[in-house]
Design an enzyme around this catalytic site. Structure first.
Site, PDB file in Angstrom:
ATOM      1  N   GLU A  52       0.843  -1.128  -0.105  1.00  0.00           N
ATOM      2  CA  GLU A  52       0.101   0.005   0.085  1.00  0.00           C
ATOM      3  C   GLU A  52       0.876   1.351  -0.105  1.00  0.00           C
ATOM      4  O   GLU A  52       0.592   2.306  -0.597  1.00  0.00           O
ATOM      5  CB  GLU A  52      -0.917  -0.107   1.023  1.00  0.00           C
ATOM      6  CG  GLU A  52      -2.131  -0.964   0.936  1.00  0.00           C
ATOM      7  CD  GLU A  52      -1.608  -2.469   1.645  1.00  0.00           C
ATOM      8  OE1 GLU A  52      -2.474  -3.271   1.756  1.00  0.00           O
ATOM      9  OE2 GLU A  52      -0.641  -2.615   1.946  1.00  0.00           O
ATOM     10  N   PHE A 114     -12.066  -7.735  13.380  1.00  0.00           N
ATOM     11  CA  PHE A 114     -10.726  -8.027  12.382  1.00  0.00           C
ATOM     12  C   PHE A 114     -10.353  -6.795  11.463  1.00  0.00           C
ATOM     13  O   PHE A 114     -11.183  -6.495  10.814  1.00  0.00           O
ATOM     14  CB  PHE A 114     -11.391  -9.219  11.774  1.00  0.00           C
ATOM     15  CG  PHE A 114     -10.242  -9.707  10.997  1.00  0.00           C
ATOM     16  CD1 PHE A 114      -8.902 -10.174  11.454  1.00  0.00           C
ATOM     17  CD2 PHE A 114     -10.225  -9.683   9.531  1.00  0.00           C
ATOM     18  CE1 PHE A 114      -7.735 -10.706  10.444  1.00  0.00           C
ATOM     19  CE2 PHE A 114      -9.311 -10.130   8.712  1.00  0.00           C
ATOM     20  CZ  PHE A 114      -8.117 -10.643   9.018  1.00  0.00           C
ATOM     21  N   GLN A 115      -9.229  -6.462  11.414  1.00  0.00           N
ATOM     22  CA  GLN A 115      -8.657  -5.417  10.527  1.00  0.00           C
ATOM     23  C   GLN A 115      -9.456  -4.161  10.796  1.00  0.00           C
ATOM     24  O   GLN A 115      -9.666  -3.323   9.844  1.00  0.00           O
ATOM     25  CB  GLN A 115      -8.623  -5.730   9.080  1.00  0.00           C
ATOM     26  CG  GLN A 115      -7.754  -6.903   8.731  1.00  0.00           C
ATOM     27  CD  GLN A 115      -7.583  -7.188   7.305  1.00  0.00           C
ATOM     28  OE1 GLN A 115      -8.502  -6.797   6.343  1.00  0.00           O
ATOM     29  NE2 GLN A 115      -6.594  -7.989   6.944  1.00  0.00           N
ATOM     30  N   LYS A 164     -17.712  -1.212   5.221  1.00  0.00           N
ATOM     31  CA  LYS A 164     -18.379  -2.074   4.108  1.00  0.00           C
ATOM     32  C   LYS A 164     -19.767  -2.149   4.076  1.00  0.00           C
ATOM     33  O   LYS A 164     -20.339  -2.342   2.665  1.00  0.00           O
ATOM     34  CB  LYS A 164     -17.794  -3.353   4.573  1.00  0.00           C
ATOM     35  CG  LYS A 164     -17.721  -4.579   3.593  1.00  0.00           C
ATOM     36  CD  LYS A 164     -17.126  -5.932   4.047  1.00  0.00           C
ATOM     37  CE  LYS A 164     -17.071  -6.862   2.861  1.00  0.00           C
ATOM     38  NZ  LYS A 164     -16.659  -8.071   3.210  1.00  0.00           N
ATOM     39  N   MET A 481      24.168   8.988   2.651  1.00  0.00           N
ATOM     40  CA  MET A 481      23.810  10.497   3.416  1.00  0.00           C
ATOM     41  C   MET A 481      24.360  10.104   4.589  1.00  0.00           C
ATOM     42  O   MET A 481      25.011  11.099   5.653  1.00  0.00           O
ATOM     43  CB  MET A 481      22.815  10.790   3.189  1.00  0.00           C
ATOM     44  CG  MET A 481      22.562  12.389   3.409  1.00  0.00           C
ATOM     45  SD  MET A 481      23.795  13.488   2.663  1.00  0.00           S
ATOM     46  CE  MET A 481      23.013  13.839   1.271  1.00  0.00           C
TER      47      MET A 481
END
Length: 583
Positions: A52, A114-115, A164, A481
């Site tokens: 993502e 969940f999630q 959802k 760096m």
């Protein structure tokens, strides 16, 4: 026009109505209704990324190279949290992104389902605005508002969190309507302030234009107006990292980039000028250095569409809130109406001083021996690619600064890099977004091996969609760096600044089904670069370079613009034991 449809169908319809042709995403349980609708249409391309974070960076590359908003779809919980780095990156660099996240059903919110994650709470600090939509009838209006907020005023990322059950339910879809939003940023600058600035321009003895990403965000017309103003006045112009391309690198008034790793003449001009005209930049710390020593003798004007940026870091004498394009248009009108006056005699002396600073040749280096200098690699890349329809992305680190120093940009929207947040792993997915937007262009990501590995999984995306992105890796086997700062500022104590387990990048490319090229000899470099350019698929180019090369010029932390570290080649023998001198 209103229609009845499911929330998921509303999302797809809203994207179509907003002119979206490409979305980047990764499916999961909380967004399956949306993905089902995506499957049943052909108006929008969906690009399946491998992470993502990669989706948001790809959308950033798409947005930065086109001027259109980038769109992302991710699932709830970890899908949303994985997008946070990209959102913050886009917020810092003012990139318009719309991220649509799935959420657990409304009746489960707060139950640790969940999630489930508090996506709105988590992303509130890293978005321009965000919404949790709990009613399907409200969804289309929020989606249209999201596009408006992301693209108007100072651009930035927005997020819409969609449970959802809202996606499944049927509601009323409303087509977008013009000018219904409460968010209406001011675009026209105050004419009294503009006239005061023009009066200061007429008298200035040592003026300089300091430009930033706001010029590019304003659109192509702003860059054209800027070029007209520079040509008409004869004033020198410099730019931040994000503003490269708003004025052509071949332009006779160009001083190069300024700031921590900016060019000597640009930094010295900023320090000594008597009129500093900031156009679409935000006085960030990579530019200002030590605040109390920043351009100490200048009158400071600041043009910015974001009023919160005015006087936030540097006190401004002439503040002008407005869109860069509109303000530049008015400046030109007022300046022309007052007789096109400048202090020509003083300006001639100012340019003579600038030419003395240019003579230092702060980017000079010596390519000797059988080891490729990273600067030489970029000089050859510039020479062999500059006549192409070319877009450049970068990761973050020394290679990023060398790319900004040695690659020339003639036009806006050709340079994609992570400026404010400095996000390692940005460049590769960004190059995918750019290539999707410009399928026939030459898209090159200048990378360091450490940064590139952070999102290497997106090689699968490049191969799947047959995107001929070129990954030009300057491989010094170091966190370059970090290692440089440890050498110069931390007594050469190299703590955790290299990896002892790097992959064979040629074999890695082949494992993904792409082409790998290895080059370690300067004599082979041109042929290897041409092989990369002409290959019709994705390429990983492993360019082995000098391991302990430092990036100069450099303004050390806590120092002023006239206290730059220069490398050995620029100081012509007047160097200390570290190969550098404090000017």
């Amino acid at each position: 026009m209103t229609r009845q449809m499911s929330g998921a169908k509303m999302i797809v319809q809203a994207l179509i109505d907003q002119g979206v042709d490409t979305v980047f995403g990764y499916p999961g349980g909380a967004v399956l209704p949306i993905y089902d609708e995506i499957h049943q249409q052909n108006a929008i391309r969906h690009i399946l990324v491998r992470h993502e974070q990669g989706a948001v960076h790809a959308a950033e590359g798409y947005a930065r190279s086109t001027g259109k908003p980038g769109v992302v779809i991710v699932t709830s919980g970890p899908g949303a949290t994985n997008a946070v780095t990209g959102l913050t990156d886009a917020l810092m660099d003012s990139i318009p992104i719309i991220v649509l996240t799935g959420q657990v059903p409304t009746f489960m919110i707060g139950s640790d389902a969940f999630q489930e994650a508090d996506t709105v709470g988590i992303t509130r600090p890293c978005t321009k605005h965000n919404w949790l939509v709990k009613e399907t009838d409200a969804l289309s209006g929020v989606l249209h508002e999201a596009f408006h907020v992301a693209t108007q005023g100072r651009p930035g990322p927005v997020l819409v969190d969609i449970p959802k059950d809202v996606q499944f339910a049927t509601g009323t879809y409303n087509a977008p309507k013009p000018s219904v939003s409460h968010y209406q940023p001011k675009v026209k600058g105050d004419m009294e302030e503009i006239t005061e600035l023009v009066a200061a321009m007429e008298k200035a003895k040592k003026p300089v234009f300091y430009t930033g990403g706001g010029v590019i965000n304003s659109g192509p017309a702003a860059s054209q107006l800027l070029r007209e103003l520079v040509k008409a006045t004869g004033f020198p112009i410099t730019s931040t990292l994000m503003g490269l391309g708003c004025y052509p690198a071949s332009g006779e008034n160009w001083l190069g980039m300024l700031g921590m790793h900016g060019l000597y003449q640009a930094n010295m001009a900023m320090h000594d000028c008597d009129l500093l005209i900031n156009i679409g930049a935000r006085f960030d710390d990579r530019i200002t250095g030590r605040i109390d020593a920043f351009s100490p003798k200048s009158t400071k004007a600041h043009i910015d569409i974001d009023p919160s940026s005015i006087n936030k870091v540097i006190k401004t004498d002439i503040p002008i809130v407005g869109d860069v394009g509109h303000v530049l248009e008015d400046i030109l009108k007022v300046w022309k109406s007052r007789g096109r006056k400048t202090n020509a005699e003083a300006l001639s002396k100012w340019w003579a001083q600038i030419e003395e600073w240019k003579a230092i040749d702060c980017l000079k280096f010596k390519q000797t021996g059988k080891t490729i200098k990273p600067q030489h690699a970029l000089v050859r890349l510039e020479e062999l690619t500059r006549k192409h329809d070319r877009y450049i992305c970068t990761e973050v680190g020394q290679h990023q600064m060398w790319a900004a120093q040695y690659l020339g940009f003639e036009d806006p929207n050709r340079w994609m890099t992570s400026g404010g947040l400095g996000t390692m792993g940005y460049g590769f997915p960004a190059s995918i977004g750019v290539q999707m937007a410009h399928p026939d262009a030459l898209v090159i990501n200048v990378a360091g091996e450490a940064s590139w590995l952070m999102n290497m999984q997106e090689m699968g995306t490049a191969v799947q969609y047959r995107l001929p992105v070129k990954q030009f890796i300057l491989n010094n086997e170091r966190l370059g760096m970090v290692r440089q700062w440890q050498e110069l500022l931390h007594g050469e104590r190299y703590s955790q600044s290299w990896s002892e387990a790097l992959p064979d990048f040629v074999k890695l490319a082949e494992a993904f089904g792409a082409k790998g090229i290895l080059c370690s000899d300067p004599a082979d470099l041109d042929d290897a670069i041409m092989e990369m350019i002409t290959h019709d698929g994705p390429v990983i180019f492993d360019c082995l370079v000098e391991k302990h090369e430092n990036c100069f010029p450099m303004i050390p932390s806590g120092k002023a613009h006239n206290e730059m570290l220069l490398g050995e080649a620029q100081t012509q023998g007047v160097i200390d034991s570290k190969g550098s001198v404090l000017v």
